[in-house]
Design a protein around this motif. Structure first.
Motif, PDB file in Angstrom:
ATOM      1  N   ASP A  73       0.830  -1.201   0.000  1.00 52.42           N
ATOM      2  CA  ASP A  73       0.000   0.000   0.000  1.00 52.42           C
ATOM      3  C   ASP A  73       0.869   1.258   0.000  1.00 52.42           C
ATOM      4  O   ASP A  73       0.607   2.201  -0.740  1.00 52.42           O
ATOM      5  CB  ASP A  73      -0.932  -0.007   1.217  1.00 52.42           C
ATOM      6  CG  ASP A  73      -1.802   1.236   1.258  1.00 52.42           C
ATOM      7  OD1 ASP A  73      -2.619   1.425   0.332  1.00 52.42           O
ATOM      8  OD2 ASP A  73      -1.647   2.031   2.207  1.00 52.42           O
ATOM      9  N   PHE A  74       1.907   1.265   0.833  1.00 58.73           N
ATOM     10  CA  PHE A  74       2.774   2.440   0.918  1.00 58.73           C
ATOM     11  C   PHE A  74       3.460   2.723  -0.410  1.00 58.73           C
ATOM     12  O   PHE A  74       3.425   3.852  -0.912  1.00 58.73           O
ATOM     13  CB  PHE A  74       3.829   2.244   2.016  1.00 58.73           C
ATOM     14  CG  PHE A  74       4.771   3.408   2.162  1.00 58.73           C
ATOM     15  CD1 PHE A  74       4.366   4.559   2.831  1.00 58.73           C
ATOM     16  CD2 PHE A  74       6.053   3.369   1.638  1.00 58.73           C
ATOM     17  CE1 PHE A  74       5.226   5.646   2.971  1.00 58.73           C
ATOM     18  CE2 PHE A  74       6.919   4.453   1.774  1.00 58.73           C
ATOM     19  CZ  PHE A  74       6.500   5.588   2.441  1.00 58.73           C
ATOM     20  N   TYR A  75       4.089   1.718  -0.990  1.00 58.22           N
ATOM     21  CA  TYR A  75       4.866   1.948  -2.213  1.00 58.22           C
ATOM     22  C   TYR A  75       3.993   2.111  -3.455  1.00 58.22           C
ATOM     23  O   TYR A  75       4.221   3.018  -4.256  1.00 58.22           O
ATOM     24  CB  TYR A  75       5.903   0.837  -2.397  1.00 58.22           C
ATOM     25  CG  TYR A  75       7.034   0.970  -1.419  1.00 58.22           C
ATOM     26  CD1 TYR A  75       8.028   1.919  -1.620  1.00 58.22           C
ATOM     27  CD2 TYR A  75       7.091   0.211  -0.266  1.00 58.22           C
ATOM     28  CE1 TYR A  75       9.056   2.094  -0.707  1.00 58.22           C
ATOM     29  CE2 TYR A  75       8.121   0.368   0.654  1.00 58.22           C
ATOM     30  CZ  TYR A  75       9.098   1.313   0.431  1.00 58.22           C
ATOM     31  OH  TYR A  75      10.115   1.489   1.341  1.00 58.22           O
TER      32      TYR A  75
ATOM     33  N   ARG B  74       0.552   4.928  -2.003  1.00 60.81           N
ATOM     34  CA  ARG B  74       0.927   6.241  -1.474  1.00 60.81           C
ATOM     35  C   ARG B  74       2.045   6.884  -2.294  1.00 60.81           C
ATOM     36  O   ARG B  74       1.972   8.051  -2.637  1.00 60.81           O
ATOM     37  CB  ARG B  74       1.349   6.136  -0.016  1.00 60.81           C
ATOM     38  CG  ARG B  74       1.521   7.543   0.537  1.00 60.81           C
ATOM     39  CD  ARG B  74       1.585   7.699   1.997  1.00 60.81           C
ATOM     40  NE  ARG B  74       0.551   7.050   2.743  1.00 60.81           N
ATOM     41  CZ  ARG B  74       0.660   6.802   4.038  1.00 60.81           C
ATOM     42  NH1 ARG B  74       1.731   7.148   4.686  1.00 60.81           N
ATOM     43  NH2 ARG B  74      -0.315   6.213   4.681  1.00 60.81           N
ATOM     44  N   LEU B  75       3.117   6.132  -2.609  1.00 61.05           N
ATOM     45  CA  LEU B  75       4.225   6.721  -3.369  1.00 61.05           C
ATOM     46  C   LEU B  75       3.975   6.713  -4.873  1.00 61.05           C
ATOM     47  O   LEU B  75       4.638   7.437  -5.606  1.00 61.05           O
ATOM     48  CB  LEU B  75       5.530   5.995  -3.076  1.00 61.05           C
ATOM     49  CG  LEU B  75       6.099   6.139  -1.668  1.00 61.05           C
ATOM     50  CD1 LEU B  75       7.454   5.455  -1.587  1.00 61.05           C
ATOM     51  CD2 LEU B  75       6.233   7.588  -1.262  1.00 61.05           C
ATOM     52  N   GLY B  76       3.076   5.876  -5.342  1.00 60.09           N
ATOM     53  CA  GLY B  76       2.787   5.822  -6.770  1.00 60.09           C
ATOM     54  C   GLY B  76       3.776   5.005  -7.581  1.00 60.09           C
ATOM     55  O   GLY B  76       3.892   5.185  -8.789  1.00 60.09           O
ATOM     56  N   PHE B  77       4.492   4.080  -6.915  1.00 58.32           N
ATOM     57  CA  PHE B  77       5.379   3.179  -7.648  1.00 58.32           C
ATOM     58  C   PHE B  77       4.505   2.218  -8.461  1.00 58.32           C
ATOM     59  O   PHE B  77       3.414   1.831  -8.028  1.00 58.32           O
ATOM     60  CB  PHE B  77       6.251   2.362  -6.697  1.00 58.32           C
ATOM     61  CG  PHE B  77       7.361   3.131  -6.016  1.00 58.32           C
ATOM     62  CD1 PHE B  77       7.401   4.517  -5.981  1.00 58.32           C
ATOM     63  CD2 PHE B  77       8.380   2.445  -5.378  1.00 58.32           C
ATOM     64  CE1 PHE B  77       8.428   5.202  -5.345  1.00 58.32           C
ATOM     65  CE2 PHE B  77       9.412   3.116  -4.749  1.00 58.32           C
ATOM     66  CZ  PHE B  77       9.439   4.491  -4.731  1.00 58.32           C
ATOM     67  N   ARG B  78       4.989   1.819  -9.626  1.00 60.89           N
ATOM     68  CA  ARG B  78       4.259   0.867 -10.470  1.00 60.89           C
ATOM     69  C   ARG B  78       4.294  -0.519  -9.817  1.00 60.89           C
ATOM     70  O   ARG B  78       5.351  -0.998  -9.426  1.00 60.89           O
ATOM     71  CB  ARG B  78       4.915   0.812 -11.852  1.00 60.89           C
ATOM     72  CG  ARG B  78       4.182  -0.089 -12.852  1.00 60.89           C
ATOM     73  CD  ARG B  78       4.931  -0.190 -14.169  1.00 60.89           C
ATOM     74  NE  ARG B  78       6.184  -0.917 -13.986  1.00 60.89           N
ATOM     75  CZ  ARG B  78       7.362  -0.507 -14.460  1.00 60.89           C
ATOM     76  NH1 ARG B  78       7.479   0.627 -15.124  1.00 60.89           N
ATOM     77  NH2 ARG B  78       8.441  -1.235 -14.255  1.00 60.89           N
TER      78      ARG B  78
ATOM     79  N   GLY C 197       4.752  14.885   0.569  1.00 61.45           N
ATOM     80  CA  GLY C 197       3.984  15.411   1.690  1.00 61.45           C
ATOM     81  C   GLY C 197       2.492  15.407   1.415  1.00 61.45           C
ATOM     82  O   GLY C 197       1.689  15.049   2.280  1.00 61.45           O
ATOM     83  N   GLU C 198       2.112  15.765   0.193  1.00 64.55           N
ATOM     84  CA  GLU C 198       0.703  15.754  -0.202  1.00 64.55           C
ATOM     85  C   GLU C 198       0.132  14.341  -0.207  1.00 64.55           C
ATOM     86  O   GLU C 198      -1.070  14.148  -0.045  1.00 64.55           O
ATOM     87  CB  GLU C 198       0.530  16.390  -1.583  1.00 64.55           C
ATOM     88  CG  GLU C 198       0.756  17.884  -1.591  1.00 64.55           C
ATOM     89  CD  GLU C 198       0.891  18.463  -2.993  1.00 64.55           C
ATOM     90  OE1 GLU C 198       0.716  17.725  -3.995  1.00 64.55           O
ATOM     91  OE2 GLU C 198       1.186  19.673  -3.095  1.00 64.55           O
ATOM     92  N   ARG C 199       1.005  13.358  -0.376  1.00 63.49           N
ATOM     93  CA  ARG C 199       0.586  11.948  -0.372  1.00 63.49           C
ATOM     94  C   ARG C 199       0.594  11.367   1.047  1.00 63.49           C
ATOM     95  O   ARG C 199       0.416  10.176   1.232  1.00 63.49           O
ATOM     96  CB  ARG C 199       1.483  11.125  -1.284  1.00 63.49           C
ATOM     97  CG  ARG C 199       1.324  11.445  -2.763  1.00 63.49           C
ATOM     98  CD  ARG C 199       2.372  10.700  -3.590  1.00 63.49           C
ATOM     99  NE  ARG C 199       2.156  10.862  -4.995  1.00 63.49           N
ATOM    100  CZ  ARG C 199       1.597   9.944  -5.789  1.00 63.49           C
ATOM    101  NH1 ARG C 199       1.199   8.806  -5.290  1.00 63.49           N
ATOM    102  NH2 ARG C 199       1.450  10.176  -7.069  1.00 63.49           N
ATOM    103  N   GLY C 200       0.864  12.213   2.034  1.00 64.98           N
ATOM    104  CA  GLY C 200       0.841  11.761   3.415  1.00 64.98           C
ATOM    105  C   GLY C 200       2.135  11.181   3.933  1.00 64.98           C
ATOM    106  O   GLY C 200       2.165  10.533   4.976  1.00 64.98           O
TER     107      GLY C 200
END
Length: 148
Positions: A20-22, A25-29, A86-89
């Protein structure tokens, strides 16, 4: 002979939380999520624009969760990248530069707040951690050194 860094294995405690984090939240593929059996699961994600992927899961490393330090994601605008995370939490420290102007010290020693005053390539950083405590840096590179 060329040798290319292809994969970094990341030690995590909770595979779904890391996914979930990567990926979210981070937008990794999200490249793969294979569960082979109860003790073996492989998740692969790739940062946007990167040729090197990150693998985490169950049974892929015996390193302690959160023990990886000093991973660097290269960005062209340190302030924009830190703001977007930061905008992604994501809690981001920085931008900062090292007092020596060479690289950054381990830990938080000799950090000077703010990006490099001349925005010199390789001279500005920001830092964040994943939910397990694996430590990442953003490093601003706008012009690569010769041969890189």
């Amino acid at each position: 002979m060329d040798m290319k860094l292809e994969v970094i294995v990341l030690p995590v405690a909770d595979v779904d939380r890391a996914k979930d984090f990567y990926a979210e939240r981070l937008g990794f593929r999200l490249d793969a999520d294979f569960t082979v059996d109860d003790g073996y699961r492989v998740v692969q994600v790739t940062p946007p624009g990167s040729e090197c992927s990150i693998i985490f899961g169950a049974g892929v490393t015996d390193a302690a969760p959160g023990s990886l330090r000093g991973l660097h994601l290269i960005v062209t605008d340190i302030e924009k990248a830190a703001a977007e995370l930061g905008e992604r939490g994501v809690a981001v420290e920085g931008p900062f530069r090292d007092a020596t102007g060479v690289f950054h010290h381990a830990g938080t020693a000799d950090r000077v707040p703010g990006a490099h005053p001349d925005r010199r390539s390789y001279g500005s950083f920001a830092a964040f951690e994943d939910p397990d405590g694996n430590a990442w840096f953003l490093q601003e590179v706008t012009q690569r050194a010769p041969g890189r």
